[in-house]
Design a protein around this motif. Structure first.
Motif, mmCIF file in Angstrom:
data_model
loop_
_atom_site.group_PDB
_atom_site.id
_atom_site.type_symbol
_atom_site.label_atom_id
_atom_site.label_comp_id
_atom_site.label_asym_id
_atom_site.label_seq_id
_atom_site.Cartn_x
_atom_site.Cartn_y
_atom_site.Cartn_z
ATOM 1 N N LEU A 144 0.701 -1.338 0.049
ATOM 2 C CA LEU A 144 -0.053 -0.108 -0.016
ATOM 3 C C LEU A 144 0.869 1.263 -0.099
ATOM 4 C CD1 LEU A 144 -2.799 -0.961 2.440
ATOM 5 C CD2 LEU A 144 -2.802 -1.392 -0.014
ATOM 6 N N HIS A 145 2.013 1.216 0.576
ATOM 7 C CA HIS A 145 2.896 2.449 0.502
ATOM 8 C C HIS A 145 3.306 2.752 -0.609
ATOM 9 C CE1 HIS A 145 3.021 2.262 5.004
ATOM 10 N NE2 HIS A 145 3.342 0.898 5.110
ATOM 11 N N ILE A 146 3.361 1.776 -1.711
ATOM 12 C CA ILE A 146 3.984 2.281 -3.034
ATOM 13 C C ILE A 146 3.011 3.143 -3.651
ATOM 14 C CG2 ILE A 146 4.548 1.347 -5.321
ATOM 15 C CD1 ILE A 146 5.903 -1.083 -3.946
ATOM 16 N N ALA A 147 1.913 2.875 -3.772
ATOM 17 C CA ALA A 147 0.724 3.799 -4.186
ATOM 18 C C ALA A 147 0.640 5.035 -3.534
ATOM 19 C CB ALA A 147 -0.730 3.115 -4.213
ATOM 20 N N ILE A 148 0.766 5.260 -2.326
ATOM 21 C CA ILE A 148 0.789 6.326 -1.503
ATOM 22 C C ILE A 148 2.122 7.186 -1.975
ATOM 23 C CG2 ILE A 148 1.058 7.408 0.806
ATOM 24 C CD1 ILE A 148 -0.324 4.803 1.788
ATOM 25 N N SER A 149 3.211 6.589 -2.213
ATOM 26 C CA SER A 149 4.512 7.348 -2.479
ATOM 27 C C SER A 149 4.304 7.916 -3.952
ATOM 28 C CB SER A 149 5.674 6.655 -2.241
ATOM 29 O OG SER A 149 5.813 6.338 -0.858
ATOM 30 N N ARG A 150 3.844 7.053 -4.892
ATOM 31 C CA ARG A 150 3.619 7.370 -6.084
ATOM 32 C C ARG A 150 2.699 8.582 -6.364
ATOM 33 N NH1 ARG A 150 2.198 2.475 -7.958
ATOM 34 N NH2 ARG A 150 -0.207 2.981 -7.781
ATOM 35 N N THR A 197 -4.485 7.250 -7.432
ATOM 36 C CA THR A 197 -5.376 6.659 -6.293
ATOM 37 C C THR A 197 -4.550 5.797 -5.348
ATOM 38 O OG1 THR A 197 -5.885 4.614 -7.957
ATOM 39 C CG2 THR A 197 -7.425 6.665 -7.962
ATOM 40 N N SER A 198 -5.123 5.723 -4.055
ATOM 41 C CA SER A 198 -4.511 4.739 -3.247
ATOM 42 C C SER A 198 -5.518 3.975 -2.398
ATOM 43 C CB SER A 198 -3.450 5.461 -2.552
ATOM 44 O OG SER A 198 -4.169 6.379 -1.429
ATOM 45 N N ARG A 199 -5.178 3.216 -1.341
ATOM 46 C CA ARG A 199 -6.146 2.723 -0.815
ATOM 47 C C ARG A 199 -6.794 3.652 0.414
ATOM 48 N NH1 ARG A 199 -9.683 -1.374 0.310
ATOM 49 N NH2 ARG A 199 -9.791 -1.802 2.819
ATOM 50 N N GLN A 200 -6.036 4.716 0.645
ATOM 51 C CA GLN A 200 -6.481 5.839 1.391
ATOM 52 C C GLN A 200 -7.801 6.657 0.638
ATOM 53 O OE1 GLN A 200 -3.579 4.930 1.669
ATOM 54 N NE2 GLN A 200 -2.629 5.272 3.448
ATOM 55 N N THR A 201 -7.434 6.893 -0.692
ATOM 56 C CA THR A 201 -8.386 7.558 -1.504
ATOM 57 C C THR A 201 -9.623 6.821 -1.991
ATOM 58 O OG1 THR A 201 -7.307 7.072 -3.714
ATOM 59 C CG2 THR A 201 -6.615 8.937 -2.498
ATOM 60 N N GLU A 202 -9.197 5.491 -1.792
ATOM 61 C CA GLU A 202 -10.477 4.662 -2.285
ATOM 62 C C GLU A 202 -11.546 4.562 -0.900
ATOM 63 O OE1 GLU A 202 -8.766 1.156 -3.185
ATOM 64 O OE2 GLU A 202 -7.977 1.710 -5.293
ATOM 65 N N LEU A 203 -10.912 4.452 0.180
ATOM 66 C CA LEU A 203 -11.767 4.414 1.199
ATOM 67 C C LEU A 203 -12.733 5.884 1.590
ATOM 68 C CD1 LEU A 203 -9.358 2.611 3.913
ATOM 69 C CD2 LEU A 203 -11.549 1.609 2.918
ATOM 70 N N ALA A 204 -11.684 7.067 1.359
ATOM 71 C CA ALA A 204 -12.342 8.411 1.439
ATOM 72 C C ALA A 204 -13.661 8.413 0.396
ATOM 73 C CB ALA A 204 -11.392 9.452 1.092
ATOM 74 N N ASN A 205 -13.407 8.071 -0.842
ATOM 75 C CA ASN A 205 -14.488 8.035 -1.688
ATOM 76 C C ASN A 205 -15.788 7.090 -1.611
ATOM 77 O OD1 ASN A 205 -13.057 9.895 -3.411
ATOM 78 N ND2 ASN A 205 -12.151 8.317 -4.677
ATOM 79 N N ARG A 206 -15.315 6.165 -0.721
ATOM 80 C CA ARG A 206 -16.309 5.294 -0.259
ATOM 81 C C ARG A 206 -17.004 5.521 0.791
ATOM 82 N NH1 ARG A 206 -15.385 -1.174 1.634
ATOM 83 N NH2 ARG A 206 -17.790 -1.646 2.339
#
Length: 433
Positions: free
Chosen positions: A120-126, A409-418
């Protein structure tokens, strides 16, 4: 079609690499080459490479055009030292492969075998503009912790772009503790292992395989260290105290082919001239100013400025301590180095030097000759920002790696949008109770 592509990119949608060239027009381009800034410039890339950059660059016929007006374009950020892909949750040991404290092996450990492309950290850093990174191990059963890797954060391509890229070694207080309780013990362990590596390289058949079970030097470890001795592999050494740094510099006199890189180096400013003359790069932090221990009593935020002024190649790394270890913070750290130059008595970096410390200089240290700057022929690792990249309030609006647009997008943005649009009646029953 061109407008649609631009809208998709700036909205963060993933699009495939275009068959035609892509031109980013009207942007302020920070090349990471000195203080060069191109206002209202154009950058064209094709097949993953930059083919033109400048203020009067024509847009090729049929190119996809992205309007960069009001945006700032930079090279992708390179994390010179990180745990991306190998450490997921700091407090959960099972998710971390950065250290092998109970292993019988040390220098032979190959971190690339543990890199998780789906971390999950790879998407956040990207999303924060990090396009490539060095992944390093942590200290274990020996002062030699193993071999790190260089990774790409791009989607769709190989994550590990260079396995066994460097060897990592702990000196100073940590190395002393690992080796038996003192700095002399650490240097004795170093001398023994390098001597055994030399003996193995000189006479492979004469190195006793049977001794491995109880020997201080394992054959696989010695084979790995042979790559350090002949210069094929850089030696990343964590050392903070000035006297420890001076000892590291003496390694080059004893082993001329060795390529040391200093990490941490909190007291490096005290011996900045010696480091520069030895041609040893430094990866350090812009926020180190208070001593965490007895080996960093001379810590100062002027450290990077002194090293830069002495002619040392300096990269800013997320090395723990103040500010944490996430590469997401690298632009902010670079901005702090610029601010330090304006403090009375402060010694910091210019804006060009600060940007280079998170792009061009890490590329040089990691041997990534085709990345780190915006020049013709370089890889199209690009970040388009909504404001000054060295300001904390700025964020990337689009990222390309090898010319391919990356999902924002990342896990965080997906959760926020949900969950952000849910009302009280939409929540599970346990919430209102």
């Amino acid at each position: 079609m061109k407008r649609l592509l631009a809208a998709m990119l700036l909205a963060g949608a993933a699009v495939p690499a275009a068959a035609a060239p892509t031109a980013i027009i009207g942007a302020t381009i920070l090349t990471a080459r000195g203080e060069t800034v191109i206002v209202g410039g154009t950058l064209v890339f094709d097949n993953g490479r930059i083919i033109a950059v400048g203020s009067q660059v024509p847009v090729p016929a049929g190119a996809a055009v992205i309007d960069g007006k009001g945006r700032i374009l930079t090279p992708g950020i390179i994390a010179a030292a990180s745990d991306l892909g190998i450490a997921e949750v700091t407090g959960v040991r099972e998710t971390n492969d950065d250290s092998a404290r109970q292993s019988a092996f040390s220098a032979a450990l190959d971190l690339s075998t543990a890199v998780n492309p789906r971390s999950l950290h790879i998407a956040i850093s990207r999303m924060a503009g990090v396009t490539r990174a060095a992944v390093l191990p942590d200290g274990g059963s020996s002062i030699f912790a193993g071999q790190g890797a260089v990774i790409s954060l791009g989607v769709g391509g190989p994550t590990v772009v260079r396995a066994r890229a460097m060897q990592y070694m702990e000196m100073g207080e940590t190395g002393a503790r690992i080796a038996g309780g003192s700095r002399p013990a650490a240097w004795a362990q170093l001398a023994n292992m390098l001597a055994e590596a030399q003996r193995l390289a000189a006479n492979p058949a004469g190195f006793a395989r049977g001794q491995d079970s109880g020997a201080l030097a394992k054959r696989l470890d010695m084979e790995a260290l042979a790559h350090v001795l002949d210069g094929r592999q850089a030696l990343f050494i964590h050392a903070d105290r000035a006297s420890d740094i001076s000892e590291v510099l003496r390694l080059k006199a004893r082993y001329p082919a060795i390529r040391p890189v200093l990490l941490g180096a909190r007291e490096a400013w005290l011996v900045a001239g010696d480091i520069a003359r030895a041609g040893v790069p430094v990866i350090t932090h812009s926020l180190y100013d208070l001593p965490d221990d007895f080996e960093s009593l001379a810590s100062t935020r002027n450290n990077i400025g002194h090293l830069q002024a002495a002619g040392v190649i300096v990269a800013i790394g997320p090395l723990g301590g103040v500010g944490g270890t996430t590469p997401v913070n690298l632009p902010g750290y670079a901005g702090n180095a610029v601010a330090q130059a304006s403090v009375p008595g402060g010694k910091g970096l210019t804006r060009g030097q600060a940007l280079a410390a998170i792009t061009a200089n890490p590329a040089r240290i990691l041997g990534l000759a085709d990345t780190g700057t915006l020049e013709v022929g370089k890889r199209a690792d690009l970040v388009l920002w909504d404001g000054d990249p060295l300001e904390l309030t700025s964020i990337p609006v689009a990222v390309w790696i090898d010319g391919a647009a990356q999902p924002m997008t990342s896990r965080q943005t997906e959760l926020a949008n949900r969950y952000k649009a849910l009302g009280r009646t939409d929540l599970p029953l346990q919430y209102p109770r």
